[in-house]
Design an enzyme around this catalytic site. Structure first.
Site, PDB file in Angstrom:
ATOM      1  N   CYS A  64     -51.211   7.491 -51.014  1.00  0.00           N
ATOM      2  CA  CYS A  64     -49.935   6.947 -51.462  1.00  0.00           C
ATOM      3  C   CYS A  64     -50.174   6.109 -52.716  1.00  0.00           C
ATOM      4  O   CYS A  64     -51.032   5.226 -52.716  1.00  0.00           O
ATOM      5  CB  CYS A  64     -49.319   6.084 -50.370  1.00  0.00           C
ATOM      6  SG  CYS A  64     -47.887   5.153 -50.948  1.00  0.00           S
TER       7      CYS A  64
ATOM      8  N   CYS B 123     -49.047   2.188 -51.614  1.00  0.00           N
ATOM      9  CA  CYS B 123     -49.774   1.351 -50.650  1.00  0.00           C
ATOM     10  C   CYS B 123     -51.202   1.832 -50.405  1.00  0.00           C
ATOM     11  O   CYS B 123     -51.972   1.157 -49.727  1.00  0.00           O
ATOM     12  CB  CYS B 123     -49.022   1.263 -49.322  1.00  0.00           C
ATOM     13  SG  CYS B 123     -49.101   2.762 -48.323  1.00  0.00           S
TER      14      CYS B 123
ATOM     15  N   HIS C  75     -63.878  15.032 -61.291  1.00  0.00           N
ATOM     16  CA  HIS C  75     -62.442  15.170 -61.556  1.00  0.00           C
ATOM     17  C   HIS C  75     -61.616  15.016 -60.280  1.00  0.00           C
ATOM     18  O   HIS C  75     -60.446  15.377 -60.245  1.00  0.00           O
ATOM     19  CB  HIS C  75     -62.128  16.519 -62.220  1.00  0.00           C
ATOM     20  CG  HIS C  75     -62.592  16.603 -63.644  1.00  0.00           C
ATOM     21  ND1 HIS C  75     -62.645  17.767 -64.353  1.00  0.00           N
ATOM     22  CD2 HIS C  75     -63.058  15.645 -64.491  1.00  0.00           C
ATOM     23  CE1 HIS C  75     -63.103  17.530 -65.573  1.00  0.00           C
ATOM     24  NE2 HIS C  75     -63.357  16.253 -65.680  1.00  0.00           N
TER      25      HIS C  75
HETATM   26 ZN   LIG Z   1     -47.367   4.072 -48.925  1.00  0.00          ZN
END
Ligand SMILES: [Zn+2]
Length: 247
Positions: free
Chosen positions: A135, A138, A127
């Site tokens: 992020c 990105c 999990h």
């Molecule tokens: Zn980012």
């Protein structure tokens, strides 16, 4: 059988097994003071006023993260910060077994990283983990406390301004393939499976046990539907059981 006799049998099963795997649920972490999501006093039953209009499953869902990120992160910061929480006897005993070459790997449904902190290396976190963040735009990785320490309602990526999210499987998301792959590797060819701290009521826990053909040991406070199929059953504390093994 008395507790001592069952511990002796468990020790024997571990010694005889050429490959052993441990599968753990929320009960492994509750003895460190982390609330179980599904138990009576667990996370899902502790309602805060400001979250009352939402279902707990929604607050930890991909929909909530995408549509109401400020609500998601407020709930996440309040409920899932494991700062100051330590591994317990169960975590340390399992790390010790691995060091001695008696445990091939741990499959855990917990997201707190306590097994690694106790010294375990082969851990499949099916999990995900609250100790990893990235992020969502990105992919840049961020340290463990990034979300808990970030200022402002939504943690932002320093490079692109995208939302930094935990590497945790949210409701509505698939389980991580690489972790499932690791889990399969640990289970494949195992002669002994020790299951701890799970009622075995939900997938994938039930699936791993149902498919397993080796020896089975179950350690859980309450009885499970697989107790009768197990070679050995403990309804005692998991820390006490695993902590009593002397090899
Ligand atoms: Zn980012």
């Amino acid at each position: 059988m008395s507790f001592e006799e069952r511990i002796e049998k468990l020790t024997q099963l571990i010694k005889e097994s050429r490959k052993t795997v441990f599968f753990g649920g929320a009960g492994v972490s509750t003895e460190s003071g982390i609330p179980d999501f599904r138990s009576k006093d667990g996370l899902y039953n502790v309602r805060d006023v400001q979250f009352e209009m939402y279902q707990p499953e929604y607050l930890l869902s991909i929909d909530c993260l995408e549509d109401r990120p400020e609500v998601f992160f407020e709930y996440y910061r309040q409920k899932l910060d494991t700062h100051g929480i330590e591994p317990n006897r169960a975590h340390y005993a399992l790390a010790e077994l691995e060091k001695k070459g008696l445990l091939a790997g741990i499959i855990t449904q917990n997201i707190d990283g306590l097994h690694q902190r106790a010294g375990s290396v082969n851990v499949a976190e099916v999990h995900g983990s609250t100790l990893r963040n990235y992020c969502s735009s990105c992919g840049t990785k961020y340290p463990a406390d990034y979300i808990f320490k970030s200022e402002g309602p939504i943690p932002r990526c320093k490079h692109c301004g995208g939302t930094v999210r935990p590497d945790v499987t949210l409701y509505g998301e698939m389980l991580p393939e690489n972790e499932l792959y690791k889990a399969d590797k640990y289970v494949s060819g195992a002669e002994l499976m020790i299951v701890g701290g799970t009622s075995l009521a939900v997938w994938p826990a039930a699936g791993y046990v149902a498919r397993f053909r080796g020896r089975l040991v179950i350690i859980n406070r309450d009885s499970t539907q697989y107790d009768s199929a197990a070679d050995l059953v403990f309804h005692e504390s998991i820390g006490e059981v695993l902590g009593s093994i002397i090899i």
